[in-house]
Design a protein around this motif. Structure first.
Motif, PDB file in Angstrom:
ATOM      1  N   ALA A  38      13.081   3.191   0.675  1.00 24.75           N
ATOM      2  CA  ALA A  38      12.427   3.286  -0.641  1.00 24.75           C
ATOM      3  C   ALA A  38      12.775   4.592  -1.345  1.00 24.75           C
ATOM      4  CB  ALA A  38      10.911   3.152  -0.485  1.00 24.75           C
ATOM      5  N   PRO A  85       4.866  13.037  -1.991  1.00 20.21           N
ATOM      6  CA  PRO A  85       5.857  12.001  -2.328  1.00 20.21           C
ATOM      7  C   PRO A  85       5.715  10.782  -1.423  1.00 20.21           C
ATOM      8  CG  PRO A  85       6.919  13.804  -1.154  1.00 20.21           C
ATOM      9  CD  PRO A  85       5.477  14.206  -1.337  1.00 20.21           C
ATOM     10  N   MET A  86       4.657  10.012  -1.631  1.00 19.96           N
ATOM     11  CA  MET A  86       4.307   8.921  -0.717  1.00 19.96           C
ATOM     12  C   MET A  86       4.537   7.549  -1.332  1.00 19.96           C
ATOM     13  SD  MET A  86       3.529   9.769   2.297  1.00 19.96           S
ATOM     14  CE  MET A  86       4.375  11.349   2.551  1.00 19.96           C
ATOM     15  N   HIS A  87       5.371   7.486  -2.378  1.00 20.63           N
ATOM     16  CA  HIS A  87       5.700   6.177  -2.961  1.00 20.63           C
ATOM     17  C   HIS A  87       4.460   5.360  -3.295  1.00 20.63           C
ATOM     18  CE1 HIS A  87       9.906   6.753  -2.546  1.00 20.63           C
ATOM     19  NE2 HIS A  87       9.938   6.729  -1.238  1.00 20.63           N
ATOM     20  N   GLU A  88       3.523   5.981  -3.977  1.00 14.31           N
ATOM     21  CA  GLU A  88       2.317   5.288  -4.480  1.00 14.31           C
ATOM     22  C   GLU A  88       1.377   4.832  -3.373  1.00 14.31           C
ATOM     23  OE1 GLU A  88       2.031   5.469  -7.813  1.00 14.31           O
ATOM     24  OE2 GLU A  88       4.011   6.386  -7.769  1.00 14.31           O
ATOM     25  N   MET A  89       1.600   5.262  -2.155  1.00 16.41           N
ATOM     26  CA  MET A  89       0.574   5.017  -1.126  1.00 16.41           C
ATOM     27  C   MET A  89      -0.408   6.169  -1.277  1.00 16.41           C
ATOM     28  SD  MET A  89       2.573   3.352   2.077  1.00 16.41           S
ATOM     29  CE  MET A  89       3.425   4.854   2.501  1.00 16.41           C
ATOM     30  N   LYS A  90      -1.509   5.902  -1.948  1.00 22.47           N
ATOM     31  CA  LYS A  90      -2.390   6.961  -2.415  1.00 22.47           C
ATOM     32  C   LYS A  90      -3.816   6.441  -2.464  1.00 22.47           C
ATOM     33  CE  LYS A  90      -1.438   5.485  -7.103  1.00 22.47           C
ATOM     34  NZ  LYS A  90      -0.786   5.772  -8.393  1.00 22.47           N
ATOM     35  N   TYR A 117      -7.548   2.098  -5.224  1.00 18.05           N
ATOM     36  CA  TYR A 117      -6.091   2.122  -5.100  1.00 18.05           C
ATOM     37  C   TYR A 117      -5.484   3.286  -5.884  1.00 18.05           C
ATOM     38  CZ  TYR A 117      -6.874  -2.872  -3.982  1.00 18.05           C
ATOM     39  OH  TYR A 117      -7.312  -4.053  -3.454  1.00 18.05           O
ATOM     40  N   TYR A 139      -1.214  -3.593  -7.602  1.00 14.40           N
ATOM     41  CA  TYR A 139      -1.803  -3.239  -6.304  1.00 14.40           C
ATOM     42  C   TYR A 139      -2.481  -4.435  -5.652  1.00 14.40           C
ATOM     43  CZ  TYR A 139      -1.622   1.492  -8.393  1.00 14.40           C
ATOM     44  OH  TYR A 139      -1.239   2.652  -9.016  1.00 14.40           O
ATOM     45  N   PHE A 194      10.367   3.177   4.527  1.00 19.35           N
ATOM     46  CA  PHE A 194       9.962   4.272   3.636  1.00 19.35           C
ATOM     47  C   PHE A 194      11.189   5.061   3.176  1.00 19.35           C
ATOM     48  CE2 PHE A 194       8.488   8.386   2.359  1.00 19.35           C
ATOM     49  CZ  PHE A 194       7.264   8.149   1.765  1.00 19.35           C
ATOM     50  N   SER A 223       3.341   1.829 -11.268  1.00 19.57           N
ATOM     51  CA  SER A 223       4.046   0.871 -10.429  1.00 19.57           C
ATOM     52  C   SER A 223       3.336   0.732  -9.097  1.00 19.57           C
ATOM     53  CB  SER A 223       5.493   1.305 -10.177  1.00 19.57           C
ATOM     54  OG  SER A 223       5.562   2.258  -9.141  1.00 19.57           O
ATOM     55  N   ALA A 224       3.548  -0.408  -8.465  1.00 20.48           N
ATOM     56  CA  ALA A 224       3.137  -0.570  -7.074  1.00 20.48           C
ATOM     57  C   ALA A 224       4.097   0.249  -6.213  1.00 20.48           C
ATOM     58  CB  ALA A 224       3.178  -2.040  -6.696  1.00 20.48           C
ATOM     59  N   SER A 225       3.822   0.284  -4.930  1.00 18.75           N
ATOM     60  CA  SER A 225       4.633   1.102  -4.028  1.00 18.75           C
ATOM     61  C   SER A 225       5.930   0.400  -3.640  1.00 18.75           C
ATOM     62  CB  SER A 225       3.834   1.398  -2.760  1.00 18.75           C
ATOM     63  OG  SER A 225       4.698   1.960  -1.782  1.00 18.75           O
ATOM     64  N   PRO A 226       7.078   1.053  -3.833  1.00 20.68           N
ATOM     65  CA  PRO A 226       8.328   0.444  -3.366  1.00 20.68           C
ATOM     66  C   PRO A 226       8.365   0.313  -1.840  1.00 20.68           C
ATOM     67  CG  PRO A 226       8.712   2.704  -4.099  1.00 20.68           C
ATOM     68  CD  PRO A 226       7.305   2.345  -4.491  1.00 20.68           C
ATOM     69  N   ALA A 227       7.662   1.192  -1.130  1.00 21.27           N
ATOM     70  CA  ALA A 227       7.615   1.060   0.332  1.00 21.27           C
ATOM     71  C   ALA A 227       6.853  -0.213   0.716  1.00 21.27           C
ATOM     72  CB  ALA A 227       6.963   2.295   0.959  1.00 21.27           C
ATOM     73  N   VAL A 228       5.786  -0.506   0.010  1.00 25.20           N
ATOM     74  CA  VAL A 228       5.036  -1.741   0.284  1.00 25.20           C
ATOM     75  C   VAL A 228       5.851  -2.964  -0.142  1.00 25.20           C
ATOM     76  CG1 VAL A 228       2.911  -3.032  -0.212  1.00 25.20           C
ATOM     77  CG2 VAL A 228       2.810  -0.565   0.178  1.00 25.20           C
TER      78      VAL A 228
END
Lengths: 372, 372
Positions: free
Chosen positions: B51, A218-223, A87, B87, B48, B247-252
């Motif tokens: 977010a 800049p993928m908002h923690e989608m990584k 993750y 996550y 997205f 942080s976790a993803s704000p988009a998720v």
């Protein structure tokens, strides 16, 4: 010296500041999407359906291949099972910290992001400092089991040249040591993108590397944090991985594939131009009060500012700036073996919209001038 | 007994099986999207951009509010800073394992998913078993610091009734113990959705809970594990969290908000109907060779099959079925304190397309019959 939180705690404080304010703490890209990145996001439903249709192993191998090729790592062991998708690179680091036996002696680069030292110590590894000067003069330690570097280094931007990595790998092979390379910022810096895996394998050394997409887009923690290793470490790392997760998201792996393709097709240059523009903005703003960048040649998406002796130190400046709604990072925690060393350095993030960088740098300059 | 891998290793082996085959190992939802879920995925680009526009803290609070209300947890401390988005719930568990002092004595439910025991032991906690019979008869241990239950339990589906949780909480409050509730499967089972937080707080006990979205929706590991805690544990957990992630993803989180809304508006009933249909399919197929479900009243998305004494055990059946391209889980690792107990039990996942469940159950039945 007063107690300073770890870096991530300060980053969390900035992120969750209910008063808003400017957040120039973490090295994540907090930017508007480029047109090309926006197109990738528009495609996301299609990528999600692709993830539903295809086998996970095929998706993962394909995403690894595109990503590793994009950052010059043509010899990385794609498709062998020796690249695990996590993750985050922090989780990859923790998995390695657990896979190494308790008591393992690690020489770790100094200064560097405090989280690496924290995770290693928490898992019972024993640390000694390897200075950047030692690295550049190829003074490699003998009485350790592991030598761990960050390439390019965070926060200094130091790139380990290929000849130095070769020297380190050959030394470590002779001494029976493992080389760890944390390359989380590699995607940002062309000179760091020579093929690390070719050099390590040619030396016949045992190695572990971390690669990351989290600092690039800049993928908002989608990584994805990738954990890569030579054969000797396979069993221990696979066991620690299985204790931590089943798999990263195949939909995010496909997102990485698309973003890496864009990175290779011009995205890298655009992102780099923005970071360099923001570095000049910071340099100009702080120059008005006599301050300078500590690492003017750094190419990573953060910059350190050198504070002169006698004026306010970075801990004081940090607290005062938080009061004014601007979050940056004082550098003591980067100097994990000797925090006092970081008191004359403060770090700002450059992967932000230029107006935010300019406003934060101006506040930093005026706050410094008032306290000096 | 021969060596059996941990459960996640077998799940990884199934996921990465290059020959494909049927994967009925993990409890993740590996299903086609419902029409409503497909609409949420179509909206993902909009989520997205949402977010990108809004503050992280606002997004997180809103997503928590919708999710916790959907699963009946109206008293959960939404907006107080005592719900951390991770996550995964595995990462949340590891953060707690680190936040508790080394040597902490934990009474952990038995059997349960082996990963909890593994993570706790790795961090230096000391474990004793609390049987399901002990739980149902309210025999609470005294000589421990923590009592940890899984609600509903995996793999048995046992739901801790509200009166039992109240008894546990009151016992633990008197004894100065902390209650841990791993509620990762709660979203699947209505009878587990009474307000846990109201009961724990009324008893005045210290508590830690895990909630999870990973077992509910076929979102390709785009999920949030929530770590929730009472005041006493705040400082230690926040420190361990900051070592693990920013942080976790704000988009998720926004994806979770939308999926929770759909869950409240009929998604739950549809998913439950599919799982129950698949449970009947398994029961029918294995019934042809004289086998039965071990937990016919379980409502979670996995089912255990009881194997009679004398026939092949689950370890043997597992190996033989892998050879035939069908992955299920032998149960010894669930019995983390006494693996032999799991040899007459084998677990299949029900959150799969019905034709896959039927084919796998048929293979299990015929393999069993041939070996018996």
């Amino acid at each position: 010296m007063m107690k300073i939180d770890n870096l991530t705690k300060m980053e969390v404080a900035a992120l969750t500041d209910i008063n808003g304010g400017l957040n120039l703490t973490d090295g994540h890209a907090r930017l508007a999407l480029s047109n090309e990145q926006a197109e990738v996001i528009e495609q996301f439903p299609t990528l999600f359906h692709e993830a539903s249709r295809r086998r996970f192993a095929d998706i993962e191998t394909e995403a690894h291949r595109v990503f590793f090729d994009t950052i010059g790592q043509h010899t990385a062991p794609v498709g062998t099972g020796r690249i695990l998708s996590c993750y985050s690179s922090t989780l990859a680091t923790d998995i390695v910290a657990r896979a190494l036996p308790v008591g393992t002696k690690v020489a770790l680069l100094h200064p560097t992001f405090d989280n690496i030292a924290d995770l290693f110590r928490t898992r019972g590894l024993s640390l000694t400092a390897l200075s950047e000067a030692d690295l550049m003069e190829q003074r490699w330690p003998s009485a350790v089991d592991v030598i761990a570097i960050t390439h390019p280094n965070n926060p200094t931007g130091l790139v380990t040249p290929p000849d130095h990595l070769r020297s380190l790998a050959e030394h470590a092979a002779r001494a029976g040591q493992t080389v760890i390379v944390d390359a989380a910022f590699r995607g940002q810096v062309r000179s760091a993108q020579y093929d690390t895996y070719a050099i390590l394998d040619a030396a016949g050394v045992d190695w572990i590397t971390f690669e990351d997409t989290g600092k690039l887009w800049p993928m908002h923690e989608m990584k994805i944090g990738m954990l890569v290793f030579s054969e000797r470490h396979a069993a221990a790392i696979e066991a620690a991985f299985a204790e931590s997760l089943l798999s990263a998201s195949p939909a995010v792996l496909l997102l990485v594939r698309e973003l890496a393709r864009d990175w290779a097709a011009g995205g890298f240059e655009s992102a780099r131009a923005l970071v360099e523009r923001n570095r000049r903005i910071v340099s100009d703003e702080i120059g008005r009060v006599g301050l300078e960048l500590a690492d003017p040649k750094s190419e990573i998406s953060v910059a350190r500012i050198q504070l002169p002796a006698g004026g306010p130190d970075s801990a004081k400046l940090y607290r005062e700036m938080v009061g004014r709604g601007v979050h940056v990072l004082p550098c003591p925690p980067f100097h994990w073996a000797n925090p006092e060393e970081g008191l004359r350095l403060i770090r700002v993030s450059l992967a932000r919209p230029s107006d935010a960088v300019e406003a934060a740098a101006r506040t930093l300059a005026s706050t410094f001038a008032e306290l000096a």
